[in-house]
Every structure is written in structure tokens, then in C-alpha cells.
Design an enzyme around this catalytic site. Structure first.
Site, PDB file in Angstrom:
ATOM      1  N   GLU A 450       0.823  -1.208   0.000  1.00 56.13           N
ATOM      2  CA  GLU A 450       0.000   0.000   0.000  1.00 56.13           C
ATOM      3  C   GLU A 450       0.859   1.261   0.000  1.00 56.13           C
ATOM      4  O   GLU A 450       0.350   2.364   0.019  1.00 56.13           O
ATOM      5  CB  GLU A 450      -1.005  -0.001   1.163  1.00 56.13           C
ATOM      6  CG  GLU A 450      -0.437  -0.337   2.507  1.00 56.13           C
ATOM      7  CD  GLU A 450      -1.507  -0.543   3.589  1.00 56.13           C
ATOM      8  OE1 GLU A 450      -2.681  -0.235   3.371  1.00 56.13           O
ATOM      9  OE2 GLU A 450      -1.130  -1.038   4.675  1.00 56.13           O
ATOM     10  N   CYS A 521      -7.092  -6.204  -1.693  1.00 59.81           N
ATOM     11  CA  CYS A 521      -8.105  -6.175  -0.627  1.00 59.81           C
ATOM     12  C   CYS A 521      -8.639  -4.765  -0.387  1.00 59.81           C
ATOM     13  O   CYS A 521      -9.420  -4.549   0.527  1.00 59.81           O
ATOM     14  CB  CYS A 521      -7.550  -6.758   0.671  1.00 59.81           C
ATOM     15  SG  CYS A 521      -6.190  -5.803   1.357  1.00 59.81           S
TER      16      CYS A 521
HETATM   17  C1  PEP Z   1      -6.186  -0.398   1.893  1.00 56.23           C
HETATM   18  O1  PEP Z   1      -5.437   0.519   2.251  1.00 56.23           O
HETATM   19  O2  PEP Z   1      -6.525  -0.604   0.719  1.00 56.23           O
HETATM   20  C2  PEP Z   1      -6.735  -1.336   2.887  1.00 56.23           C
HETATM   21  C3  PEP Z   1      -7.366  -2.429   2.533  1.00 56.23           C
HETATM   22  O3  PEP Z   1      -6.572  -1.021   4.194  1.00 56.23           O
HETATM   23  P1  PEP Z   1      -7.409   0.094   4.980  1.00 56.23           P
HETATM   24  O4  PEP Z   1      -8.523   0.548   4.083  1.00 56.23           O
HETATM   25  O5  PEP Z   1      -7.887  -0.574   6.212  1.00 56.23           O
HETATM   26  O6  PEP Z   1      -6.375   1.144   5.222  1.00 56.23           O
HETATM   27 MG    MG Z   2      -4.530   0.571   4.214  1.00 56.21          MG
END
Ligand code: PEP
Ligand code: MG
Length: 585
Positions: A450, A521
Site C-alpha cells: 500500500e 483487498c
Molecule cells: C487499503 O489501504 O486498501 C486497505 C485495505 O486497508 P485500509 O482501508 O484498512 O487502510
Molecule cells: Mg490501508
């Protein structure tokens, strides 16, 4: 009152269309039942100076009674209540016991001779304004907790226990739609037992309790409407579109008919989709795709299983830690993780270690960093707080005895962090050994992709880890320098930006070469409009909210993976924006 029928000409003119934030999809048509807001109806009068002590006593008695009611509700929660409810009710009860609240409200009674209700609403206003000024959006929304807890005291002071009016004239087969200023967790629990077709509130956002509970009930909900409660009367006909957030009040027959048609089509669609539950997620050219679920609380694993998920692709464990005054200990976490593993009955369960900081903070920890999204969040926070991290790792290792756990590390940017995590796991094992507590080492270790840096320099991560999961929500934020929670720049938050797509493609290709699984995800994985594009990038593992799973499965089954890969690859090579409409196969 007649059943829902053709409105008269004057009703045609009085149709009102409001819009809020749709937080649970689906349509509802029914009669409004308006929930009283004690705070809006309080009597304001001045008391005699000699009555000050008695009035302060009346206030204190009501605070104790309201706090006691909340504790009783917390102690007798139904089994299927959302998990965080107990903690929320306890927080509300604690707010009412806060000596500052009692003192400052009594000061208003003593100094200004306000009656108890007036003093309490004045103090509530002061506190709400303080919360509204907080920079952190999560804390801002928590101002609602103060308001809701005080609402309860006002109800005790007024002697009223009625939550909703009885609409005697409404035929039993007509649906009821709750309209409220805001709904506290305790009231939401009471309403849960009723058969309401939708929930509409003037206040609240996507993380409000109304949204959380409505989601768990799968009942359409629209929040943050602004002024609906003042404009709607009991028994008015309402139409709710939980996807767009539109609410029609006393619509004309043609609009009612249109929404009846959409409601029926939506129900047919859901019914048809549910037939796909046990069908394979396989493309027309035979590529098998894994569809997994994102969950935030352990009990949501049931919905994941019901939707036919191949596993849990992301359990955001930080939700176990938020909205409460103490951290969950090893035992509580172990039970939470083990319950998900047991529910998923042999399917892999990916549990992300604590991703706290930035938009998700622990209670009492106010983000002080100038740039929290670039600060001590996620794995950085865990490595800086080894006690918290080790407790979680021990719980995960113990839960691994019950099935296949994949430990997912958020916000990795350096290889030395991966080494530090492995070291922390060894320490957690040693701690369990020393206590003689059984655990298993059959976990897999993976990282969230990310941060653009690791997507670009992905090779050592692919080699050293068992799997990768692309968090597109943050990947887009950090690639484009767009705060994902800032409305002012929301238009620039573009999942289809060629730079974002190239980073995803690069990660997937590296995984393919090394024979390591790569999933997405982030929200993109559940957005059916980009399913073909992701297939075209070579993605074969998607993880999303359980409600989105069957829509994505349908799209996968209608797609031709190889044709999509050719089209997407040639567009990416030219760094073109990919026209989604062109991805028809
Ligand atoms: C994302 O950053 O895409 C992720 C799945 O995590 P979060 O949305 O919880 O930061
Ligand atoms: Mg995230």
C-alpha cells in the site's frame, strides 16, 4: 389511514426529495415512524434560587439512573448484537459518570438558575462543539456519543420511556421506516428486535452506530440527511434508496410505482445472485479466481461464509481495539481470531496486525503528528510498541492451532521491517514456550502493498514473504498524494490513474514470476465496475465486503481473462487511461 395509495393533487405538490449518505444498499417503501429527540423538546425555565440544591439532586439522580440503564443493557446483550455494542454502551455509561459533566452542569443550575434539562442541553452543546472542532474525523464522529448519552438522561428527566410512537392506523402489512435525529447504540439494539424496513437519520456518517447496526441487519439505511425529522410526520409515505441516499416523502403514484419496480428488480437480482453462492468463480476461459471477504469484527465471518467466500482476505483487527477504553488482552484476541478460524471451517483466514494511526486511532490517543498518514501508524506503531505487538502475535500463534492463519502486515515500506516482524514472532513464540501455552507455527506471513515504494521495489518482498495483498485504498492515496478522507480533493482520488494501475500490474507480475499469491483487498476489489480491469491486470485473488462478493463473481463468470489481459497490457504499455467500456470481454 389508507394503505399506500395514489396521492391527491395537493400531495403531488408536497413531494419532497432529500438526500443523505446511503450506508446500506437496498430499497424500502413504507410509513414513517418518527423517533422523539428529547433534546429538541426540552422545557427551558429558570428555577428559584432556593431550589438549586434540589434541581442538582434531580440531575444527579437522572445521571445515575441513565448510566445504570446503559450498564444493564450492556450486561444483557443478545448473542447476535454487533460485538462493539457492549463496549460502546460502557463508554456511554462512563461519559455520564464523568465528574466534569456533573460539575459543569450543576454550575449552570447554580449560577444561571437553569432547570436541569436546560443546563444539560447547554452543556451538551458546549461538548459537541468541542468535538466538532477536532481534526480527527473518527473523534469528531464520537461527539455523537456524548449527545446520545445525554439524550438518555433527558428522557429519564422527562419520565418518558417511549422510543417510538405506536402507529395504530398503519395496516400490519405495511413496512415501517424509522426516522430519527440520531440513534444511540442502546436504542438501536432495542429497534433491532422490530421489523423495520429502513433507518434514516439526520446526523451520523458511515461509521455511526446506525450504519454499523443497520449493516449487520442488512436493512437499508441513509444517514446525515440533515433535516428530515423536522419535515416528516408519523405515517408519511417514504421511499428509500440505500445506495444513492435518496429519500422521497409522500411521492406521487408514478414515483412509487417506479420504486416498487426497482425494489422488485433488486430483490430478483439478489435472489438470482444468491444462486451463484456455490458456483465456481471461474472465467469463460477457465481461470479460477479466489473471492475472499473483508471483515472488521469476528461475527462478520458468518456473512462471509454465507456469501460463499473462499476465505477471509482481510480481517481488520484494529476494530477489536477501537471505541473502548482498554486494549483487548491476549485471551480476548485469541478467542476473536480462533472464532473466525473456526467459522471459516478450513478456509484460510488472513488477519492483519493492528493498523492503527492516521484515520484509525485508539481511544484517548489523539493524533498529534503533523502528518499522521505518514507517521507512526500500522507496523511502525507496532514495532514501536513491542508489548502491544507481542500480545497480538501470541494470540495469532495460539489461534493458528485451530486452522490456517495468514498474518498480514500493514504499511510495510522497508525490508528491515519484515525482518523485525519475524524477530517479533520468534519472541512471541519464546514467551508462549516459557508459559507452556500451545500454539502452531503453520502460519503464513504476508505484507500489504500500500506504499508505492514497495510496489516499485517489490522483488525482495516477494522472495521473503509467503503472500502479498494490495491495499489500493492507501496505494492510491500515497501514489497520488491525495488524502483519502479529504472531500476537497476527493475528485482527484482516481483508482484508474495509469500510475496506480502500473503499480498493481508490477506487483501482480512479480508475484506470478515467483509463484507467490497476490490479492487486492482495497475497495477496488469489490467494485464491480473495475472487476474486468483487475482481471486484465492478471489478478486472481480479490477480497471485499461480503455483500459485494456475488456481484463480482457474476462479473468474473462473464469475463474472458486472456482477452482482457491482452487489452489491458497494451493500454498500460502506452500509459493510456483505460477506457472501462472497452473491456467487454
Ligand atoms: C487499503 O489501504 O486498501 C486497505 C485495505 O486497508 P485500509 O482501508 O484498512 O487502510
Ligand atoms: Mg490501508
Amino acid at each position: 389511514m389508507n394503505p399506500i395509495s395514489y396521492p391527491s393533487p395537493h400531495q403531488l405538490c408536497s413531494t419532497l426529495c432529500m438526500r443523505g449518505q446511503g450506508v446500506v444498499k437496498g430499497y424500502a417503501i413504507g410509513r414513517a415512524v418518527v423517533m422523539g429527540a428529547a433534546a429538541l423538546e426540552v422545557a427551558h425555565y429558570r428555577i428559584q434560587p432556593e431550589a438549586v440544591d434540589k434541581e442538582c439532586e434531580r440531575l444527579k439522580t437522572a445521571l445515575v439512573a441513565a448510566s445504570g440503564e446503559l450498564q444493564t443493557t450492556a450486561g444483557s446483550l443478545p448473542d447476535d448484537a454487533p460485538r462493539e455494542m457492549g463496549a460502546l454502551l460502557t463508554v456511554h455509561s462512563m461519559l455520564l459518570n464523568d465528574p466534569m459533566l456533573v460539575q459543569q452542569t450543576c454550575d449552570l443550575i447554580t449560577e444561571r438558575h437553569y432547570n436541569a434539562e436546560w443546563a444539560l442541553t447547554t452543556q451538551a452543546q458546549v461538548l459537541s462543539e468541542q468535538f466538532a472542532m477536532m481534526e480527527d474525523s473518527y473523534l469528531r464522529e464520537r461527539g455523537a456519543d456524548i449527545r446520545q448519552a445525554i439524550e438518555r438522561v433527558l428522557r429519564v428527566l422527562s419520565g418518558s420511556t417511549v422510543l417510538l410512537p405506536q402507529l395504530k392506523e398503519v395496516p400490519a402489512d405495511e413496512a415501517l421506516i424509522v426516522v430519527a435525529r440520531d440513534i444511540s447504540p442502546a436504542d438501536m439494539l432495542k429497534l433491532r428486535g422490530g421489523r423495520f424496513a429502513a433507518f434514516l437519520t439526520d446526523l451520523g456518517g458511515p461509521t455511526s452506530h446506525t450504519a454499523i447496526v443497520a449493516r449487520s441487519m442488512n436493512v437499508p439505511a441513509v444517514v446525515g440527511i440533515g433535516n428530515l425529522r423536522a419535515l416528516v410526520r408519523d405515517g408519511d409515505v417514504l421511499v428509500v434508496d440505500g445506495a444513492t441516499g435518496a429519500v422521497l416523502v409522500n411521492p406521487p403514484e408514478f414515483a412509487l410505482n417506479e420504486y416498487r419496480r426497482r425494489q422488485a428488480a433488486y430483490a430478483d437480482d439478489r435472489a438470482e445472485l444468491s444462486l451463484l453462492r456455490d458456483a465456481e468463480a471461474i472465467t469463460l476461459d477457465g481461470v479460477r479466481v479466489r473471492l475472499e471477504a473483508n471483515i472488521e469484527l469476528p461475527e462478520e465471518a458468518v456473512a462471509a461464509l454465507a456469501a460463499g467466500a473462499d476465505g477471509i482476505g482481510l480481517f481488520r483487527s484494529e476494530f477489536l481495539f477501537m471505541g473502548r477504553s482498554t486494549l483487548p488482552d491476549e485471551e480476548e484476541q485469541f478467542r476473536a481470531y480462533a472464532s473466525v478460524v473456526q467459522t471459516m471451517a478450513g478456509r484460510p483466514v488472513t488477519i492483519r496486525t493492528l493498523d492503527i494511526g492516521s484515520d484509525k486511532t485508539l481511544d484517548g490517543e489523539v493524533a498529534v503528528a503533523a502528518n499522521p498518514a505518514l507517521g507512526l501508524r500500522a507496523i511502525r506503531y507496532c514495532l514501536a510498541n513491542p508489548e502491544i505487538f507481542s500480545t497480538q502475535l501470541r494470540a495469532l500463534l495460539r489461534a493458528s492451532l485451530h486452522g490456517k492463519i495468514r498474518i498480514l502486515i500493514p504499511m510495510i515500506s522497508h525490508m528491515h521491517e519484515v525482518h523485525a516482524v519475524r524477530q517479533a514472532i520468534e519472541t512471541a513464540c519464546a514467551e508462549l514456550d516459557a508459559r507452556g501455552v500451545p500454539y502452531a507455527r503453520n502460519y503464513e506471513l504476508g505484507a500489504m502493498v500500500e506504499i508505492p515504494a514497495i510496489a516499485i521495489a517489490i522483488e525482495p518482498f516477494v522472495e521473503n514473504l509467503d503472500f502479498l495483498s494490495i491495499g489500493t485504498n492507501d496505494l492510491i492515496q500515497y501514489t497520488l498524494a491525495i488524502d483519502r478522507g479529504d472531500n476537497n480533493v476527493a475528485e482527484l482520488y482516481d483508482p484508474m490513474h495509469p500510475a496506480v494501475l502500473r503499480l498493481i500490474a508490477h506487483t501482480i507480475n512479480a508475484g506470478e514470476r515467483a509463484g507467490k499469491p497476490v490479492a487486492v483487498c482495497g475497495e477496488m476489489a469489490g467494485d464491480v465496475r473495475v472487476t474486468r480491469m483487475l482481471l486484465g491486470l492478471g489478478l486472481t485473488e480479490f477480497s471485499m465486503h461480503p455483500q459485494q462478493l456475488l456481484d463480482v463473481k457474476k462479473e468474473v463468470r462473464l469475463s474472458h481473462s486472456n482477452a482482457l489481459r491482452t487489452k489491458v497490457a497494451s493500454a498500460l504499455n502506452r500509459a493510456e487511461r483505460i477506457d472501462l467500456d472497452s473491456l467487454v470481454s
